[in-house]
Design a protein around this motif. Sequence first.
Motif, PDB file in Angstrom:
ATOM      1  N   ALA A  65       0.851  -1.186   0.000  1.00  0.00           N
ATOM      2  CA  ALA A  65       0.000   0.000   0.000  1.00  0.00           C
ATOM      3  C   ALA A  65       0.882   1.229   0.000  1.00  0.00           C
ATOM      4  O   ALA A  65       1.926   1.258   0.648  1.00  0.00           O
ATOM      5  CB  ALA A  65      -0.904  -0.002   1.227  1.00  0.00           C
ATOM      6  N   GLN A  66       0.435   2.248  -0.747  1.00  0.00           N
ATOM      7  CA  GLN A  66       1.188   3.504  -0.824  1.00  0.00           C
ATOM      8  C   GLN A  66       0.382   4.640  -0.208  1.00  0.00           C
ATOM      9  O   GLN A  66      -0.843   4.701  -0.344  1.00  0.00           O
ATOM     10  CB  GLN A  66       1.465   3.874  -2.273  1.00  0.00           C
ATOM     11  CG  GLN A  66       2.584   3.120  -2.909  1.00  0.00           C
ATOM     12  CD  GLN A  66       2.897   3.654  -4.295  1.00  0.00           C
ATOM     13  OE1 GLN A  66       2.019   4.118  -5.000  1.00  0.00           O
ATOM     14  NE2 GLN A  66       4.155   3.571  -4.685  1.00  0.00           N
ATOM     15  N   ALA A  67       1.102   5.554   0.425  1.00  0.00           N
ATOM     16  CA  ALA A  67       0.497   6.771   0.960  1.00  0.00           C
ATOM     17  C   ALA A  67       0.492   7.846  -0.132  1.00  0.00           C
ATOM     18  O   ALA A  67       0.969   7.623  -1.252  1.00  0.00           O
ATOM     19  CB  ALA A  67       1.281   7.249   2.177  1.00  0.00           C
ATOM     20  N   GLN A  68      -0.035   9.002   0.199  1.00  0.00           N
ATOM     21  CA  GLN A  68      -0.118  10.110  -0.755  1.00  0.00           C
ATOM     22  C   GLN A  68       1.251  10.508  -1.305  1.00  0.00           C
ATOM     23  O   GLN A  68       1.376  10.851  -2.470  1.00  0.00           O
ATOM     24  CB  GLN A  68      -0.778  11.328  -0.075  1.00  0.00           C
ATOM     25  CG  GLN A  68      -0.993  12.519  -0.967  1.00  0.00           C
ATOM     26  CD  GLN A  68      -2.081  12.281  -2.006  1.00  0.00           C
ATOM     27  OE1 GLN A  68      -3.056  11.610  -1.742  1.00  0.00           O
ATOM     28  NE2 GLN A  68      -1.912  12.839  -3.192  1.00  0.00           N
ATOM     29  N   ASP A  69       2.290  10.419  -0.461  1.00  0.00           N
ATOM     30  CA  ASP A  69       3.639  10.803  -0.899  1.00  0.00           C
ATOM     31  C   ASP A  69       4.404   9.648  -1.555  1.00  0.00           C
ATOM     32  O   ASP A  69       5.609   9.714  -1.722  1.00  0.00           O
ATOM     33  CB  ASP A  69       4.437  11.357   0.276  1.00  0.00           C
ATOM     34  CG  ASP A  69       4.661  10.335   1.376  1.00  0.00           C
ATOM     35  OD1 ASP A  69       4.104   9.218   1.292  1.00  0.00           O
ATOM     36  OD2 ASP A  69       5.395  10.650   2.337  1.00  0.00           O
ATOM     37  N   HIS A  70       3.715   8.569  -1.932  1.00  0.00           N
ATOM     38  CA  HIS A  70       4.269   7.387  -2.597  1.00  0.00           C
ATOM     39  C   HIS A  70       5.134   6.522  -1.693  1.00  0.00           C
ATOM     40  O   HIS A  70       5.798   5.605  -2.178  1.00  0.00           O
ATOM     41  CB  HIS A  70       5.060   7.750  -3.866  1.00  0.00           C
ATOM     42  CG  HIS A  70       4.236   8.451  -4.882  1.00  0.00           C
ATOM     43  ND1 HIS A  70       3.286   7.820  -5.642  1.00  0.00           N
ATOM     44  CD2 HIS A  70       4.202   9.755  -5.256  1.00  0.00           C
ATOM     45  CE1 HIS A  70       2.712   8.682  -6.427  1.00  0.00           C
ATOM     46  NE2 HIS A  70       3.244   9.875  -6.232  1.00  0.00           N
ATOM     47  N   SER A  71       5.139   6.778  -0.402  1.00  0.00           N
ATOM     48  CA  SER A  71       5.874   5.906   0.509  1.00  0.00           C
ATOM     49  C   SER A  71       5.066   4.634   0.756  1.00  0.00           C
ATOM     50  O   SER A  71       3.840   4.634   0.681  1.00  0.00           O
ATOM     51  CB  SER A  71       6.168   6.621   1.828  1.00  0.00           C
ATOM     52  OG  SER A  71       4.944   6.940   2.480  1.00  0.00           O
ATOM     53  N   ILE A  72       5.767   3.560   1.043  1.00  0.00           N
ATOM     54  CA  ILE A  72       5.105   2.290   1.317  1.00  0.00           C
ATOM     55  C   ILE A  72       4.692   2.273   2.785  1.00  0.00           C
ATOM     56  O   ILE A  72       5.528   2.425   3.672  1.00  0.00           O
ATOM     57  CB  ILE A  72       6.038   1.111   0.992  1.00  0.00           C
ATOM     58  CG1 ILE A  72       6.355   1.105  -0.508  1.00  0.00           C
ATOM     59  CG2 ILE A  72       5.417  -0.211   1.419  1.00  0.00           C
ATOM     60  CD1 ILE A  72       7.361   0.065  -0.927  1.00  0.00           C
TER      61      ILE A  72
ATOM     62  N   ALA B   1      -3.501   4.924   3.518  1.00  0.00           N
ATOM     63  CA  ALA B   1      -3.060   4.562   2.177  1.00  0.00           C
ATOM     64  C   ALA B   1      -4.002   5.180   1.148  1.00  0.00           C
ATOM     65  O   ALA B   1      -5.166   5.459   1.438  1.00  0.00           O
ATOM     66  CB  ALA B   1      -3.052   3.045   2.021  1.00  0.00           C
ATOM     67  N   VAL B   2      -3.494   5.387  -0.057  1.00  0.00           N
ATOM     68  CA  VAL B   2      -4.325   5.916  -1.144  1.00  0.00           C
ATOM     69  C   VAL B   2      -4.455   4.927  -2.293  1.00  0.00           C
ATOM     70  O   VAL B   2      -5.317   5.096  -3.153  1.00  0.00           O
ATOM     71  CB  VAL B   2      -3.794   7.272  -1.660  1.00  0.00           C
ATOM     72  CG1 VAL B   2      -3.898   8.334  -0.588  1.00  0.00           C
ATOM     73  CG2 VAL B   2      -2.379   7.147  -2.182  1.00  0.00           C
ATOM     74  N   THR B   3      -3.593   3.888  -2.315  1.00  0.00           N
ATOM     75  CA  THR B   3      -3.682   2.886  -3.377  1.00  0.00           C
ATOM     76  C   THR B   3      -2.969   1.616  -2.947  1.00  0.00           C
ATOM     77  O   THR B   3      -2.158   1.624  -2.028  1.00  0.00           O
ATOM     78  CB  THR B   3      -3.091   3.403  -4.694  1.00  0.00           C
ATOM     79  OG1 THR B   3      -3.430   2.498  -5.750  1.00  0.00           O
ATOM     80  CG2 THR B   3      -1.602   3.568  -4.642  1.00  0.00           C
ATOM     81  N   GLY B   4      -3.279   0.549  -3.668  1.00  0.00           N
ATOM     82  CA  GLY B   4      -2.599  -0.728  -3.455  1.00  0.00           C
ATOM     83  C   GLY B   4      -1.931  -1.146  -4.763  1.00  0.00           C
ATOM     84  O   GLY B   4      -2.452  -0.881  -5.851  1.00  0.00           O
ATOM     85  N   VAL B   5      -0.784  -1.815  -4.657  1.00  0.00           N
ATOM     86  CA  VAL B   5       0.017  -2.161  -5.822  1.00  0.00           C
ATOM     87  C   VAL B   5       0.487  -3.612  -5.703  1.00  0.00           C
ATOM     88  O   VAL B   5       0.863  -4.055  -4.609  1.00  0.00           O
ATOM     89  CB  VAL B   5       1.254  -1.234  -5.946  1.00  0.00           C
ATOM     90  CG1 VAL B   5       2.089  -1.588  -7.159  1.00  0.00           C
ATOM     91  CG2 VAL B   5       0.830   0.222  -5.985  1.00  0.00           C
ATOM     92  N   VAL B   6       0.493  -4.329  -6.824  1.00  0.00           N
ATOM     93  CA  VAL B   6       1.086  -5.666  -6.863  1.00  0.00           C
ATOM     94  C   VAL B   6       2.562  -5.511  -7.206  1.00  0.00           C
ATOM     95  O   VAL B   6       2.901  -4.975  -8.252  1.00  0.00           O
ATOM     96  CB  VAL B   6       0.396  -6.563  -7.918  1.00  0.00           C
ATOM     97  CG1 VAL B   6       1.083  -7.915  -7.989  1.00  0.00           C
ATOM     98  CG2 VAL B   6      -1.072  -6.730  -7.619  1.00  0.00           C
ATOM     99  N   ARG B   7       3.430  -5.949  -6.319  1.00  0.00           N
ATOM    100  CA  ARG B   7       4.871  -5.874  -6.576  1.00  0.00           C
ATOM    101  C   ARG B   7       5.295  -7.025  -7.490  1.00  0.00           C
ATOM    102  O   ARG B   7       5.987  -6.816  -8.467  1.00  0.00           O
ATOM    103  CB  ARG B   7       5.658  -5.929  -5.274  1.00  0.00           C
ATOM    104  CG  ARG B   7       7.162  -5.986  -5.499  1.00  0.00           C
ATOM    105  CD  ARG B   7       7.951  -5.916  -4.226  1.00  0.00           C
ATOM    106  NE  ARG B   7       7.880  -4.543  -3.722  1.00  0.00           N
ATOM    107  CZ  ARG B   7       7.793  -4.240  -2.443  1.00  0.00           C
ATOM    108  NH1 ARG B   7       7.751  -5.166  -1.529  1.00  0.00           N
ATOM    109  NH2 ARG B   7       7.727  -2.971  -2.077  1.00  0.00           N
ATOM    110  N   SER B   8       4.882  -8.233  -7.136  1.00  0.00           N
ATOM    111  CA  SER B   8       5.251  -9.397  -7.937  1.00  0.00           C
ATOM    112  C   SER B   8       4.280 -10.525  -7.666  1.00  0.00           C
ATOM    113  O   SER B   8       3.614 -10.554  -6.636  1.00  0.00           O
ATOM    114  CB  SER B   8       6.679  -9.853  -7.624  1.00  0.00           C
ATOM    115  OG  SER B   8       6.742 -10.347  -6.302  1.00  0.00           O
ATOM    116  N   CYS B   9       4.209 -11.440  -8.602  1.00  0.00           N
ATOM    117  CA  CYS B   9       3.373 -12.628  -8.451  1.00  0.00           C
ATOM    118  C   CYS B   9       4.062 -13.738  -9.245  1.00  0.00           C
ATOM    119  O   CYS B   9       4.224 -13.623 -10.449  1.00  0.00           O
ATOM    120  CB  CYS B   9       1.968 -12.348  -8.972  1.00  0.00           C
ATOM    121  SG  CYS B   9       0.701 -13.219  -8.074  1.00  0.00           S
ATOM    122  N   GLU B  10       4.487 -14.792  -8.547  1.00  0.00           N
ATOM    123  CA  GLU B  10       5.259 -15.850  -9.182  1.00  0.00           C
ATOM    124  C   GLU B  10       4.696 -17.203  -8.778  1.00  0.00           C
ATOM    125  O   GLU B  10       4.026 -17.335  -7.759  1.00  0.00           O
ATOM    126  CB  GLU B  10       6.726 -15.759  -8.721  1.00  0.00           C
ATOM    127  CG  GLU B  10       7.374 -14.444  -9.065  1.00  0.00           C
ATOM    128  CD  GLU B  10       8.731 -14.276  -8.401  1.00  0.00           C
ATOM    129  OE1 GLU B  10       9.065 -15.096  -7.521  1.00  0.00           O
ATOM    130  OE2 GLU B  10       9.438 -13.340  -8.774  1.00  0.00           O
TER     131      GLU B  10
END
Length: 125
Positions: A78-85, A113-122
């Motif tokens: 999850a990322q905050a407004q300033d793009h920090s995790i 948080a403002v968004t969620g991101v997939v880092r990797s999926c293997e």
Amino acid sequence: MTDLADRYGTRTRPPWLWWVVAGIGIALGVAWAGWIALQPRPVTTEVFSYDVVSDSQIDLVLEVIREEPVAVTCSVYAQAQDHSIVGEKTITIPAPQKDRELHDVSLTTTERAVTGVVRSCEVAD
């Protein structure tokens, strides 16, 4: 005084040589990029939707598409407004019944948080 060209000689390269070298380099680069882009991907994952529940939680829905029924390990954050995790989690998703499924993931965050991101999926070992 003697002219250096008379003493040592000169090398002449045809003016088209660098154009040929550049053309070959560009062709090789495009061929390599195309080869990488057309490689089969055993798992494709993206965030289907997300819901910011509170300042300390975000819920994600992951869309997982697999060509073969294999278990996968996904890392999301999850990322905050300033793009920090502000939160992250690694989950294992079992082998599917279908080739396309939706999975719910809840992340605890250290701040809103403002968004969620997939880092990797293997494919899981």
